[in-house]
Design a protein around this motif. Structure first.
Motif, PDB file in Angstrom:
ATOM      1  N   PRO A 105       0.828  -1.204   0.000  1.00 11.59           N
ATOM      2  CA  PRO A 105       0.000   0.000   0.000  1.00 11.59           C
ATOM      3  C   PRO A 105       0.863   1.255   0.000  1.00 11.59           C
ATOM      4  CG  PRO A 105       0.004  -1.037   2.170  1.00 11.59           C
ATOM      5  CD  PRO A 105       0.686  -1.988   1.242  1.00 11.59           C
ATOM      6  N   VAL A 106       0.382   2.269  -0.709  1.00 12.81           N
ATOM      7  CA  VAL A 106       1.100   3.539  -0.751  1.00 12.81           C
ATOM      8  C   VAL A 106       0.932   4.234   0.593  1.00 12.81           C
ATOM      9  CG1 VAL A 106       1.252   5.783  -1.870  1.00 12.81           C
ATOM     10  CG2 VAL A 106       0.755   3.744  -3.241  1.00 12.81           C
ATOM     11  N   GLN A 107       2.038   4.566   1.205  1.00 16.00           N
ATOM     12  CA  GLN A 107       2.016   5.183   2.524  1.00 16.00           C
ATOM     13  C   GLN A 107       1.992   6.708   2.404  1.00 16.00           C
ATOM     14  OE1 GLN A 107       1.749   3.323   5.320  1.00 16.00           O
ATOM     15  NE2 GLN A 107       1.753   1.492   4.008  1.00 16.00           N
ATOM     16  N   GLY A 108       1.371   7.357   3.394  1.00 14.78           N
ATOM     17  CA  GLY A 108       1.397   8.816   3.469  1.00 14.78           C
ATOM     18  C   GLY A 108       0.575   9.472   2.377  1.00 14.78           C
ATOM     19  N   THR A 109       0.933  10.705   2.072  1.00 10.51           N
ATOM     20  CA  THR A 109       0.243  11.484   1.034  1.00 10.51           C
ATOM     21  C   THR A 109       1.294  12.054   0.089  1.00 10.51           C
ATOM     22  OG1 THR A 109       0.275  13.390   2.538  1.00 10.51           O
ATOM     23  CG2 THR A 109      -1.740  12.064   2.479  1.00 10.51           C
ATOM     24  N   PRO A 110       1.735  11.262  -0.873  1.00  5.26           N
ATOM     25  CA  PRO A 110       2.785  11.734  -1.787  1.00  5.26           C
ATOM     26  C   PRO A 110       2.313  12.878  -2.664  1.00  5.26           C
ATOM     27  CG  PRO A 110       1.871   9.662  -2.553  1.00  5.26           C
ATOM     28  CD  PRO A 110       1.294   9.894  -1.192  1.00  5.26           C
ATOM     29  N   HIS A 123       2.671   7.827 -10.543  1.00  7.66           N
ATOM     30  CA  HIS A 123       3.381   7.634  -9.276  1.00  7.66           C
ATOM     31  C   HIS A 123       4.133   6.313  -9.347  1.00  7.66           C
ATOM     32  CE1 HIS A 123       4.339   7.939  -5.040  1.00  7.66           C
ATOM     33  NE2 HIS A 123       3.835   6.728  -4.828  1.00  7.66           N
ATOM     34  N   GLN A 124       5.463   6.414  -9.257  1.00  5.96           N
ATOM     35  CA  GLN A 124       6.330   5.235  -9.339  1.00  5.96           C
ATOM     36  C   GLN A 124       6.023   4.424 -10.586  1.00  5.96           C
ATOM     37  OE1 GLN A 124       5.834   3.187  -5.577  1.00  5.96           O
ATOM     38  NE2 GLN A 124       6.986   4.763  -4.439  1.00  5.96           N
ATOM     39  N   GLY A 125       5.855   5.159 -11.699  1.00  4.33           N
ATOM     40  CA  GLY A 125       5.644   4.529 -12.993  1.00  4.33           C
ATOM     41  C   GLY A 125       4.238   4.031 -13.260  1.00  4.33           C
ATOM     42  N   LYS A 126       3.291   4.289 -12.356  1.00  2.00           N
ATOM     43  CA  LYS A 126       1.941   3.757 -12.486  1.00  2.00           C
ATOM     44  C   LYS A 126       0.931   4.892 -12.608  1.00  2.00           C
ATOM     45  CE  LYS A 126      -0.861   0.179 -10.210  1.00  2.00           C
ATOM     46  NZ  LYS A 126      -0.986  -0.618  -8.971  1.00  2.00           N
ATOM     47  N   THR A 127      -0.102   4.681 -13.430  1.00  2.00           N
ATOM     48  CA  THR A 127      -1.155   5.679 -13.600  1.00  2.00           C
ATOM     49  C   THR A 127      -2.014   5.767 -12.347  1.00  2.00           C
ATOM     50  OG1 THR A 127      -1.248   5.327 -15.990  1.00  2.00           O
ATOM     51  CG2 THR A 127      -3.181   6.328 -14.969  1.00  2.00           C
ATOM     52  N   VAL A 128      -2.327   7.012 -11.958  1.00  2.00           N
ATOM     53  CA  VAL A 128      -3.183   7.247 -10.796  1.00  2.00           C
ATOM     54  C   VAL A 128      -4.314   8.177 -11.222  1.00  2.00           C
ATOM     55  CG1 VAL A 128      -3.299   7.990  -8.394  1.00  2.00           C
ATOM     56  CG2 VAL A 128      -1.144   7.118  -9.316  1.00  2.00           C
ATOM     57  N   ARG A 130      -1.141  16.978  -2.901  1.00  2.00           N
ATOM     58  CA  ARG A 130      -0.868  15.841  -2.028  1.00  2.00           C
ATOM     59  C   ARG A 130      -2.097  14.944  -2.083  1.00  2.00           C
ATOM     60  NH1 ARG A 130       3.642  15.997   0.833  1.00  2.00           N
ATOM     61  NH2 ARG A 130       4.610  18.020   1.312  1.00  2.00           N
ATOM     62  N   ALA A 131      -1.882  13.658  -2.238  1.00  2.00           N
ATOM     63  CA  ALA A 131      -3.004  12.761  -2.460  1.00  2.00           C
ATOM     64  C   ALA A 131      -2.991  11.589  -1.491  1.00  2.00           C
ATOM     65  CB  ALA A 131      -2.985  12.247  -3.900  1.00  2.00           C
ATOM     66  N   ARG A 132      -4.177  11.196  -1.095  1.00  2.00           N
ATOM     67  CA  ARG A 132      -4.348   9.991  -0.288  1.00  2.00           C
ATOM     68  C   ARG A 132      -4.895   8.887  -1.197  1.00  2.00           C
ATOM     69  NH1 ARG A 132      -8.949   8.287   1.836  1.00  2.00           N
ATOM     70  NH2 ARG A 132      -9.898  10.384   1.706  1.00  2.00           N
ATOM     71  N   PHE A 133      -4.186   7.767  -1.233  1.00  2.00           N
ATOM     72  CA  PHE A 133      -4.592   6.671  -2.106  1.00  2.00           C
ATOM     73  C   PHE A 133      -5.785   5.934  -1.504  1.00  2.00           C
ATOM     74  CE2 PHE A 133      -0.807   7.865  -4.063  1.00  2.00           C
ATOM     75  CZ  PHE A 133      -0.666   7.219  -5.283  1.00  2.00           C
ATOM     76  N   THR A 134      -6.781   5.672  -2.344  1.00  2.00           N
ATOM     77  CA  THR A 134      -8.017   5.031  -1.894  1.00  2.00           C
ATOM     78  C   THR A 134      -8.190   3.621  -2.429  1.00  2.00           C
ATOM     79  OG1 THR A 134      -9.212   6.042  -3.753  1.00  2.00           O
ATOM     80  CG2 THR A 134      -9.196   7.247  -1.658  1.00  2.00           C
ATOM     81  N   ALA A 135      -7.505   3.273  -3.504  1.00  9.56           N
ATOM     82  CA  ALA A 135      -7.606   1.928  -4.070  1.00  9.56           C
ATOM     83  C   ALA A 135      -6.381   1.647  -4.917  1.00  9.56           C
ATOM     84  CB  ALA A 135      -8.868   1.773  -4.904  1.00  9.56           C
ATOM     85  N   GLN A 136      -5.949   0.402  -4.909  1.00  4.82           N
ATOM     86  CA  GLN A 136      -4.825  -0.033  -5.739  1.00  4.82           C
ATOM     87  C   GLN A 136      -5.245  -1.213  -6.583  1.00  4.82           C
ATOM     88  OE1 GLN A 136      -1.893   0.040  -2.207  1.00  4.82           O
ATOM     89  NE2 GLN A 136      -0.619   0.448  -4.006  1.00  4.82           N
ATOM     90  N   ARG A 137      -4.978  -1.114  -7.872  1.00  3.62           N
ATOM     91  CA  ARG A 137      -5.350  -2.163  -8.800  1.00  3.62           C
ATOM     92  C   ARG A 137      -4.122  -2.567  -9.610  1.00  3.62           C
ATOM     93  NH1 ARG A 137     -10.684  -1.770  -7.867  1.00  3.62           N
ATOM     94  NH2 ARG A 137     -11.550   0.316  -7.520  1.00  3.62           N
ATOM     95  N   ASP A 184      -3.957   3.020  -9.996  1.00  4.90           N
ATOM     96  CA  ASP A 184      -4.377   3.295  -8.629  1.00  4.90           C
ATOM     97  C   ASP A 184      -5.398   4.417  -8.635  1.00  4.90           C
ATOM     98  OD1 ASP A 184      -2.639   1.381  -7.653  1.00  4.90           O
ATOM     99  OD2 ASP A 184      -1.029   2.810  -7.241  1.00  4.90           O
ATOM    100  N   GLU A 185      -6.082   4.581  -7.509  1.00  4.58           N
ATOM    101  CA  GLU A 185      -7.032   5.672  -7.347  1.00  4.58           C
ATOM    102  C   GLU A 185      -6.678   6.449  -6.094  1.00  4.58           C
ATOM    103  OE1 GLU A 185     -11.274   4.693  -8.606  1.00  4.58           O
ATOM    104  OE2 GLU A 185     -10.496   2.716  -8.042  1.00  4.58           O
ATOM    105  N   ALA A 186      -6.912   7.761  -6.148  1.00  2.00           N
ATOM    106  CA  ALA A 186      -6.553   8.617  -5.022  1.00  2.00           C
ATOM    107  C   ALA A 186      -7.462   9.830  -4.997  1.00  2.00           C
ATOM    108  CB  ALA A 186      -5.095   9.044  -5.128  1.00  2.00           C
TER     109      ALA A 186
END
Length: 465
Positions: free
Chosen positions: A26-31, A48-53, A65-72, A76-78
């Motif tokens: 899981p993505v930690q914090g709010t990058p 983010h880290q090479g992945k579409t968000v 600054r984003a809070r991640f809500t789902a990872q696929r 990802d979603e944020a």
């Protein structure tokens, strides 16, 4: 004897032998994220880290600054929780519930920027799926960004706090990315008279003994009256019925009860006499259309009036024309078309709406219309009402589009086809079929039917090449 763990090459495979995907951390914090552009769902896109968000509450060009809500697996979603570098198109939302409520997703964006973004999405979808660019872009139809929504459904729920105190009543729309409800005190996109009812609605709900059986309340506003439809899963007591009737009388409302059996059990209880209809006018054509509060209508009356006028101007209907109106509903386009054409054949899948259409045609003194109920996903070209062909065609399908319909209507060889769409992706898909059938995309544009939401309403004219 305890079971031994299988070797790693077995543990990392599923039951069918395929290699299991590695578990994502899981993505930690709010990058911090840089928003590059909008998706076709009007959500910010970042990497983010090479992945579409996909980022909610973020506009193109912003750093957030984003809070991640789902990872696929592929994206990802944020949600943006802090705007570090705001876009010049950002503004303070006009609604105090905008941050949580899922009814509107774009209140942080100027109305001008919203409709421009939706126009770009339409053009991108047409290019992507149909490899087409309209010969001319129709200027967007715009109107008031607030007070426009003449129909809405408010959820009702009793929520028990964790502290163990008494359950609290929540009335509102679903929260963003959640099935929970937002407790609202107002809704600026509703007509002001409807929005002003919300506090009194909550008070009356709390007083009702059968409040647990009420699932939602629909608000429907016509030009002259507002109706409430109370959906109840159990019969209301005589006391509750009297209470809600008094509420309707006090506020000058029409009151309907949608009973526990099915949608057909909806009945008007106040006023006790008079027709079970609301109405809206199309002044440019001298028409008034009646509708039941549970009928499908275009909820933005201002844009609808502009849209109908533009539709007839684009189709250029002549007095000798025979016109086909598909997905006609209760006659929103049909009746105006009938004021210009020799004959209009209006087809809808729901018998209830064709009955409403006939009522409206009769009330407006129009006798050159055939209303037909038919399955539009089947081949209707051999139906009796289709004999003789059509000079011009209008269709206004649901979000799923009209793929089978456009494959059938091309056999009529109409000189012009006007497509009203609430989903640019299915419009673009269907446009490809019409282009292959020898039509050209002469004009297309967007309409601000749903300001502050991600819905994209568009209109496209196809003419014989």
């Amino acid at each position: 004897m305890p079971a031994r763990k299988p070797p790693s090459f077995v543990r990392n495979r599923s039951a069918n032998g395929n290699k299991r995907p590695a578990k994502q951390k899981p993505v930690q914090g709010t990058p911090e994220l840089q928003i590059e552009r909008f998706s076709h769902e009007v959500r910010g896109i970042a990497r983010h880290q090479g992945k579409t968000v996909f980022v909610d509450n973020a506009l193109p060009g912003e750093k957030v600054r984003a809070r991640f809500t789902a990872q696929r697996a592929k994206f990802d979603e944020a949600v943006a929780v802090e705007i570090l570098e705001p876009s010049p198109e950002r503004l303070s939302p006009p609604c105090p519930h905008a941050e949580v409520c899922g009814g509107c997703a774009l209140q942080q964006m100027t109305p001008e920027a919203q409709i421009h973004a939706k126009q770009q999405i339409l053009l991108e979808q047409l290019q992507r799926f149909a490899k087409a660019t309209p010969e001319a872009i129709i200027p967007p139809l715009t109107g008031a960004p607030l007070g426009y929504r003449h129909k809405a459904r408010l959820g009702v729920r009793l929520v028990k706090p964790k502290s163990g105190s008494k359950p609290q009543l929540v009335l509102g729309f679903r929260e963003k990315s959640s099935n929970d409800l937002t407790d609202i005190e107002q809704c600026p996109v509703l007509p002001s008279a409807a929005s002003a009812l919300i506090p009194s609605l909550k008070k009356t709900l709390l007083q009702s003994a059968g409040r647990r059986a009420i699932g939602h309340i629909e608000i429907a506003a016509g030009d002259d009256h507002i109706a409430l439809v109370i959906r109840h899963l159990q019969p209301l007591s005589a006391e509750d019925l009297a209470r809600w009737s008094a509420f309707a009388r006090q506020h000058g409302l029409h009151l309907y009860l949608q009973g526990e059996s099915d949608d057909h059990s909806t009945r008007k209880v106040w006023p006790p006499s008079g027709p079970e209809r609301l109405s809206y006018a199309l002044p440019a054509f001298g028409l008034t259309l009646n509708f039941h509060p549970r009928d499908f209508i275009q909820v933005n009356f201002d844009i609808n009036r502009q849209m109908v006028s533009q539709a007839l101007a684009l189709l250029d209907v002549q007095p000798q024309d025979r016109v086909l109106d598909l997905f006609c509903g209760l006659g929103n386009f049909t009746l105006p078309l009938a004021t210009r054409a020799r004959e209009v054949v209006a087809v809808e899948g729901l018998m209830s709406l064709t009955r409403r259409g006939r009522e409206n045609a009769e009330a407006n003194g129009l006798h050159n219309i055939q209303f037909q109920a038919a399955d539009l996903n089947s081949d209707f070209t051999r139906s009796p009402w289709a004999r003789g062909g059509f000079d011009r065609i209008l269709l206004d399908p649901p979000r799923s589009g009209a793929l089978e319909v456009v494959r059938n209507i091309r056999h009529f060889d109409a000189s012009a086809i006007l497509y009203i769409s609430c989903n640019p992706a299915t419009l673009a898909r269907d446009a490809g079929e019409l282009l292959q059938a020898g039509y050209r995309l002469s004009k297309a544009g967007v309409m601000d039917m749903f300001p502050h939401t991600t819905h994209v309403e568009s209109i496209a004219l196809f003419e014989k090449a």
